[in-house]
Write an enzyme that holds these catalytic residues in place. Structure first.
Site, PDB file in Angstrom:
ATOM      1  N   ARG A  64      -9.028 -12.730   2.108  1.00 16.78           N
ATOM      2  CA  ARG A  64      -9.882 -14.054   1.218  1.00 16.78           C
ATOM      3  C   ARG A  64      -9.133 -15.232   1.455  1.00 16.78           C
ATOM      4  O   ARG A  64      -9.626 -16.407   1.781  1.00 16.78           O
ATOM      5  CB  ARG A  64     -10.587 -13.694  -0.363  1.00 16.78           C
ATOM      6  CG  ARG A  64      -9.132 -13.389  -1.211  1.00 16.78           C
ATOM      7  CD  ARG A  64      -9.649 -12.870  -2.545  1.00 16.78           C
ATOM      8  NE  ARG A  64      -9.824 -11.446  -2.180  1.00 16.78           N
ATOM      9  CZ  ARG A  64     -10.210 -10.729  -2.676  1.00 16.78           C
ATOM     10  NH1 ARG A  64     -10.644 -10.782  -4.778  1.00 16.78           N
ATOM     11  NH2 ARG A  64     -10.074  -9.056  -2.535  1.00 16.78           N
ATOM     12  N   LYS A 116       0.563  -1.192  -0.126  1.00 16.65           N
ATOM     13  CA  LYS A 116       0.089  -0.427  -0.039  1.00 16.65           C
ATOM     14  C   LYS A 116       0.428   1.515  -0.339  1.00 16.65           C
ATOM     15  O   LYS A 116       2.051   1.725   0.844  1.00 16.65           O
ATOM     16  CB  LYS A 116      -0.535  -0.063   1.178  1.00 16.65           C
ATOM     17  CG  LYS A 116      -2.188  -1.278   1.540  1.00 16.65           C
ATOM     18  CD  LYS A 116      -3.007  -0.870   2.907  1.00 16.65           C
ATOM     19  CE  LYS A 116      -3.642  -2.455   2.685  1.00 16.65           C
ATOM     20  NZ  LYS A 116      -4.738  -2.373   1.466  1.00 16.65           N
TER      21      LYS A 116
END
Length: 514
Positions: A369, A294
């Protein structure tokens, strides 16, 4: 036994766990049928059908002043109206606050909670130590207790503070709220349930607010255990070695670059012998994005909220247990710490899940996930639940589609969608269904069974997770953007909202009764 290097030992010392604390509030709540005379502020709940306002102990001068003020301000008792009179004539209080409740029978629970929060915010700007709230103009005893308890719940939710890291924290709200009600015992019973729910929300807020080097997987699990076990909840914590032994390589891989390896937290409230309801929450305790780093400083700083799904399922089970709800419910929280190092997972790696399915890690920043895949499999394999609901701050795509007023939900079961919508409306944690199809191949991989990316992004995450639910009825809740507020609003102080606790607690009750 392995010997820690000095550097590793220092890191662990710096990141020592923070002890849990159940002392979330300093405000006091009392219900009574007899008014005391020591309040500095008097609040009167006014229904919309009130023609002229006068209470039993008011003089003619007091009533005249109040009704004149109502006329000037066009106060007619509509829900959420508020009118303050300073130094009211003939009353031994500094302030008189009128709050409209409209038709009490038609006042939604969430509106009453928002009114309580607004009251808390108002009195926090004064020096009042005792606030008396006269609710007796709501003459129906059932509605009186329901509205009063909901308002008191709103006061509690707004007055929570996260200040454990401040050397000199600002004084917390510490007023005494005396609720003058039609039936004190009934109101107290309603409030007790709400307080159990509030404590679940507070636990979730505490966990989400923890910084990344404090709320790492082992510390998160231990803090949750300390809060849950006194409630009669069976807690199991699996460490990284056990995770590897069970073959949960998808969960393990996300944390392999961190000194804080993956854990799995299981919290089981066996309030009945029915087939359990399973709640699985994403607990990425800090997310750098891994090698798909990020790059926005604002975004990466907010990544303490990436454990909000795990906090939500833990808080919901805590609330249900504190209420002694006759429901069999289990929370499964896969916990990770997504950092970069020479041992960190690489883009293009392939991991093997507990189910045996393999996943190509096309993007290390799509890690939620990966850990949920093993969490959902574990819940299905070890508890044989009647339904699985997973919740996560999963995708930016969800925020782009729905913003932060709704969570996105994905399921092929109409009964789950219907009951979740009802729970969302009851708690104002609203949900909106997004389609699962036609996107059958968006997570296919050339080198593995599945791939952890695809487009559309929110659907790709849901499609991958659906695979691990198998034949078990399942719903995915994408709560990205809902975990934190930048400034206080409504029932939320600044910081973590505890989002999902109220939604899931309500949904479990509704679904269990189906």
């Amino acid at each position: 036994m392995k010997t820690l290097s000095c550097f590793a030992a220092a890191l662990m010392l710096l990141a020592a766990p923070v002890a849990a604390s159940a002392e979330y509030l300093q405000t006091k709540t009392n219900f009574t049928e007899r008014a005391s005379e020591s309040a500095e502020t008097l609040v009167v709940l006014v229904p919309s059908d009130t023609q002229e306002l006068s209470l039993a102990n008011w003089s003619n001068e007091t009533a005249a002043q109040v009704n004149r003020a109502m006329q000037v301000r066009e106060f007619d008792g509509s829900a959420k109206q508020q009118l303050e009179i300073i130094a009211p004539v003939g009353l031994p209080v500094e302030r008189l606050v009128l709050m409209g409740v409209g038709s009490a029978a038609e006042l939604p629970r969430v509106d009453a909670e928002e009114m309580g929060a607004a009251l808390a915010n108002h009195v926090n700007g004064t020096k009042a130590g005792m606030i008396q709230v006269d609710t007796r103009l709501i003459t129906d005893a059932t509605e009186n207790s329901r509205v009063t308890a909901a308002m008191a719940h709103g006061v509690d939710l707004r007055n929570y503070r996260f200040d454990r890291f401040k050397s000199e924290p600002e004084p917390r709200p510490s007023q005494v709220f005396e609720w003058l009600v039609a039936d004190a015992n009934t109101a107290e019973a309603h409030y007790a349930t709400k307080r159990s729910l509030a404590d679940g929300v507070f636990l979730a807020r505490e966990l989400v607010n923890l910084p990344g080097s404090t709320g790492y997987p082992a510390a998160f699990a231990e803090m949750a255990r300390e809060a849950l076990e006194p409630l009669g909840i069976e807690v199991t914590i699996l460490g990284p070695e056990q995770i590897l032994e069970l073959g949960m390589g998808s969960l393990y891989g996300v944390s392999q670059g961190s000194q804080h390896k993956a854990h799995l937290l299981v919290a089981h409230w066996k309030g009945s012998d029915d087939q359990p309801i399973a709640l699985v929450g994403k607990g990425n305790t800090f997310d750098t994005g891994g090698y798909n780093l990020k790059t926005s400083s604002a975004s990466i700083r907010a990544m303490t909220t990436d454990k909000a799904g795990a906090a939500a399922v833990i808080g919901a089970v805590a609330a249900l247990a504190a209420e002694q709800a006759p429901i069999n419910v289990v929370a499964v929280a896969p916990l990770s710490h997504n950092l970069i190092s020479g041992e960190a997972q690489l883009p293009g790696d392939v991991v093997t899940t507990g189910s045996g399915s393999t996943i190509e890690v096309a993007n290390t920043d799509a890690e939620g996930r990966l850990i949920l895949a093993d969490g959902i499999w574990y819940a299905r394999e070890h508890f044989n639940p009647r339904v699985i609901a997973d919740i996560a701050t999963l995708t930016g795509a969800k925020v782009g589609a729905l913003g932060t007023d709704y969570s996105a939900i994905f399921s092929e079961q109409d009964d789950i969608i219907r009951t979740l919508r009802q729970a969302g409306e009851n708690t104002n944690e609203l949900v909106w269904q997004l389609p699962l199809g036609p996107y059958a191949n968006i997570v296919s991989s050339d080198i593995a069974d599945l791939r952890n990316t695809g487009s559309p992004g929110a659907q790709a995450g849901a499609r991958l997770l659906q695979h691990f639910a198998g034949d078990t009825p399942w719903v995915h809740i994408d709560m990205a953007g809902n975990a934190r507020v930048q400034s206080a609003t409504g029932i939320h102080p600044q910081g973590a909202t505890g989002y999902g606790v109220r939604l899931l607690t309500e949904w479990v009750k509704i679904y269990a009764a189906e």
